[in-house]
Design a protein around this motif. Structure first.
Motif, PDB file in Angstrom:
ATOM      1  N   LYS A   1       1.940  -4.085 -14.086  1.00 31.08           N
ATOM      2  CA  LYS A   1       1.865  -3.143 -12.966  1.00 31.08           C
ATOM      3  C   LYS A   1       2.908  -2.036 -13.093  1.00 31.08           C
ATOM      4  CE  LYS A   1      -0.259  -5.993  -9.361  1.00 31.08           C
ATOM      5  NZ  LYS A   1      -1.341  -5.050  -8.995  1.00 31.08           N
TER       6      LYS A   1
ATOM      7  N   SER B   1     -14.485  -0.735 -10.970  1.00 32.76           N
ATOM      8  CA  SER B   1     -13.500  -0.299 -11.964  1.00 32.76           C
ATOM      9  C   SER B   1     -14.148  -0.110 -13.340  1.00 32.76           C
ATOM     10  CB  SER B   1     -12.344  -1.295 -12.042  1.00 32.76           C
ATOM     11  OG  SER B   1     -12.798  -2.589 -12.372  1.00 32.76           O
TER      12      SER B   1
ATOM     13  N   GLU C   1      -2.784  -8.270  -2.482  1.00 37.37           N
ATOM     14  CA  GLU C   1      -2.790  -7.646  -3.804  1.00 37.37           C
ATOM     15  C   GLU C   1      -4.208  -7.347  -4.259  1.00 37.37           C
ATOM     16  OE1 GLU C   1      -3.192  -7.295  -8.068  1.00 37.37           O
ATOM     17  OE2 GLU C   1      -3.841  -9.072  -6.948  1.00 37.37           O
ATOM     18  N   ARG C   2      -5.143  -8.247  -3.970  1.00 35.49           N
ATOM     19  CA  ARG C   2      -6.536  -8.013  -4.356  1.00 35.49           C
ATOM     20  C   ARG C   2      -7.166  -6.893  -3.539  1.00 35.49           C
ATOM     21  NH1 ARG C   2      -8.331  -8.977  -8.955  1.00 35.49           N
ATOM     22  NH2 ARG C   2      -6.267  -8.123  -9.263  1.00 35.49           N
TER      23      ARG C   2
ATOM     24  N   ARG D   1      -5.948  -3.773  -4.982  1.00 35.34           N
ATOM     25  CA  ARG D   1      -6.649  -3.450  -6.223  1.00 35.34           C
ATOM     26  C   ARG D   1      -7.994  -2.784  -5.919  1.00 35.34           C
ATOM     27  NH1 ARG D   1      -7.792  -5.291 -11.661  1.00 35.34           N
ATOM     28  NH2 ARG D   1      -9.622  -4.039 -12.235  1.00 35.34           N
TER      29      ARG D   1
ATOM     30  N   ASP E   1      -9.033   0.977  -7.098  1.00 31.99           N
ATOM     31  CA  ASP E   1     -10.248   1.225  -7.873  1.00 31.99           C
ATOM     32  C   ASP E   1     -11.151   2.227  -7.169  1.00 31.99           C
ATOM     33  OD1 ASP E   1      -9.398  -0.550  -9.784  1.00 31.99           O
ATOM     34  OD2 ASP E   1     -10.652  -2.216  -9.105  1.00 31.99           O
TER      35      ASP E   1
ATOM     36  N   GLU F   1       2.320  -0.977  -3.789  1.00 32.59           N
ATOM     37  CA  GLU F   1       1.228  -0.623  -4.694  1.00 32.59           C
ATOM     38  C   GLU F   1       1.095   0.891  -4.813  1.00 32.59           C
ATOM     39  OE1 GLU F   1      -1.122  -1.870  -6.655  1.00 32.59           O
ATOM     40  OE2 GLU F   1      -0.831  -4.011  -6.433  1.00 32.59           O
TER      41      GLU F   1
END
Length: 468
Positions: free
Chosen positions: A237, A370, A397-398, A401, A405, A433
């Motif tokens: 990351k 993605s 975190e997901r 993500r 994306d 993030e």
């Protein structure tokens, strides 16, 4: 938006145009529009919110318009009557309760996902606060102020690889508790705290492994492997070169543990590191072999093994896409989706998976976004944005993500406002993030593109993408 060009009033009444519209032949539609208006591909792109390269690809027949979103933007931008494309007039968007609750300046598609996400993130925050983090092995796990945008959360980890921290062995139960707390930090996207905690955790795990024998040593090896998996996730990351060292150590410890679960975790992060080094083909083959080994395991059809296989297939698909292997990527995603649909998730329980990623239809859809974006066909990815049920994503975190994306997808489509909306939702969900190097690069690129987006410069300053 209507064209400022001189557009014939009967432009879409020509038989040639109506045949093209009826057949959804957008190469012919765009050529017809440009022929009778004198518009360039750049102008058509500006009218429709697509990049000039996208218009060129559509006109050459390289890219096919399949998503309703892109179709609608072409119809609106070129003033094509919706009925000629079989489109109904859109009802008032404010009738949707999720949209009524959204900020007024968010674009339509982002409003829905943003409204759905806010309640989900509040629930996750409340659960995290209620659980607390009491693991004595970890340092820096308390609630901390937001780190400066230029601070590297992996700095302490990088130093510890060359100057390991002194540690004494502990019990396997305490080691498991410490590892679970570190995993929670990663899942909550608290990377600064994770970076401070990992050196102590890794040193303690290795000291415990070295002080044990037999089955206890194998269990300690599994803990060492997963501590290094977290270290690799963090290094990746932050674009840290230490990812190679941590991934290699994770795989070595995982093999010594004799447990296929940490072995799958380690294989996945090593493959990600290989992909980032330009070795996509080798990484896909490595993941495929690891996934096959799960099938040959006596528990290969158990939910945990099946979920691990899905996670490896998703990572392999994106890795193949990054290497330009479209058919391989799509085949792997289809296989992952079929396997994910066979996994039963009990009511109220999180989906199974690997240590830092879960296996669910939402995850597969996220990887489709993605993968299609990196393949250069973001218009094909738009339909999957609406398919992602964020309640199926196992952690903050997901969710972050997914938002990242989505931001990349809109950015490649040339839609600055939706890109910024996704970035704002990302900052709200997981502030650290939004400060990652890759996201700062995306923000800076958006900032210096033509056009003005209210609030973007302030966002760029907050996240370190531009000077305040």
């Amino acid at each position: 938006m209507r064209s400022p060009l001189s557009v014939p009033t009967d432009l879409w009444e020509h038989p040639k145009a109506q045949n093209a519209l009826a057949g959804r032949d957008f190469a012919a539609v765009i050529k017809h529009f440009r022929q009778y208006t004198g518009a360039s591909q750049t102008t058509v792109g500006a009218l429709t919110g697509l990049a000039q390269s996208d218009i060129s690809a559509i006109e050459r027949g390289v890219r096919h318009v399949q998503s309703v979103d892109v179709l609608t933007r072409i119809a609106e931008g070129l003033a094509i009557p919706p009925a000629l494309l079989g489109l109904a007039e859109e009802p008032d968007a404010t009738d949707h309760p999720a949209r009524r609750n959204a900020p007024a300046d968010l674009p339509t598609a982002a409003r829905v996902t943003g409204a759905e996400l806010e309640d989900d993130v509040r629930r996750r925050d409340l659960m995290t606060g209620a659980l607390g983090l009491g693991a004595g092995l970890l340092t820096g796990t308390g609630t901390a102020a937001a780190a400066p945008a230029d601070q590297n959360p992996a700095a302490a980890l990088e130093r510890s690889l060359f100057e390991p921290a002194a540690a004494t062995p502990t019990t396997l139960n305490e080691l498991t508790t410490g590892l679970a707390a570190a995993r929670t930090l990663f899942s909550d996207a608290r990377y600064t705290a994770l970076g401070s905690a990992l050196p102590s955790l890794i040193a303690t795990a290795e000291a415990t492994r070295d002080a044990t024998t037999g089955r206890a040593r194998e269990r300690a090896q599994a803990a060492v492997a997963r501590a290094y998996v977290l270290a690799t996730e963090l290094a990746v990351k932050q674009h840290s070169e230490t990812a190679w060292a941590t991934a290699d150590r994770a795989l070595t410890a995982a093999r010594a543990s004799g447990d296929p679960r940490p072995l799958s975790d380690a294989a996945r992060v090593l493959a990600i590191t290989m992909r980032r080094a330009g070795r996509s083909s080798a990484a896909v083959d490595f993941l495929a072999r690891t996934a096959t080994s799960l099938d040959h395991n006596k528990d290969g059809q158990q939910p945990e093994a099946l979920a691990a296989r899905v996670c490896l297939l998703m990572t392999a698909a994106y890795t193949a896409a990054s290497g330009g292997r479209r058919s391989t990527a799509l085949d792997l995603l289809q296989e992952a989706e079929e396997a994910a649909d066979r996994i039963h998730v009990a009511e109220g329980r999180k989906p199974a998976g690997l240590f830092t990623i879960s296996a669910s239809p939402a995850e597969v859809s996220m990887y489709r976004i993605s993968s299609l974006t990196v393949l250069g066909t973001p218009d094909d990815a738009v339909q999957y944005v609406r398919r992602v049920n964020t309640m199926q994503l196992a952690s903050t975190e997901r969710v972050a993500r997914y938002l990242t994306d989505t931001a990349r997808m809109w950015h490649q489509l040339g839609d600055g406002r939706r890109t910024y909306s996704a970035l704002r939702a990302l900052e709200h969900t997981a502030p650290e993030e939004a400060r990652r190097p890759a996201v700062r690069t995306l923000t800076a690129d958006l900032l210096y593109r033509p056009g003005s987006i209210p609030g973007l410069r302030e966002f760029a300053a907050r996240t370190g993408a531009a000077a305040a």
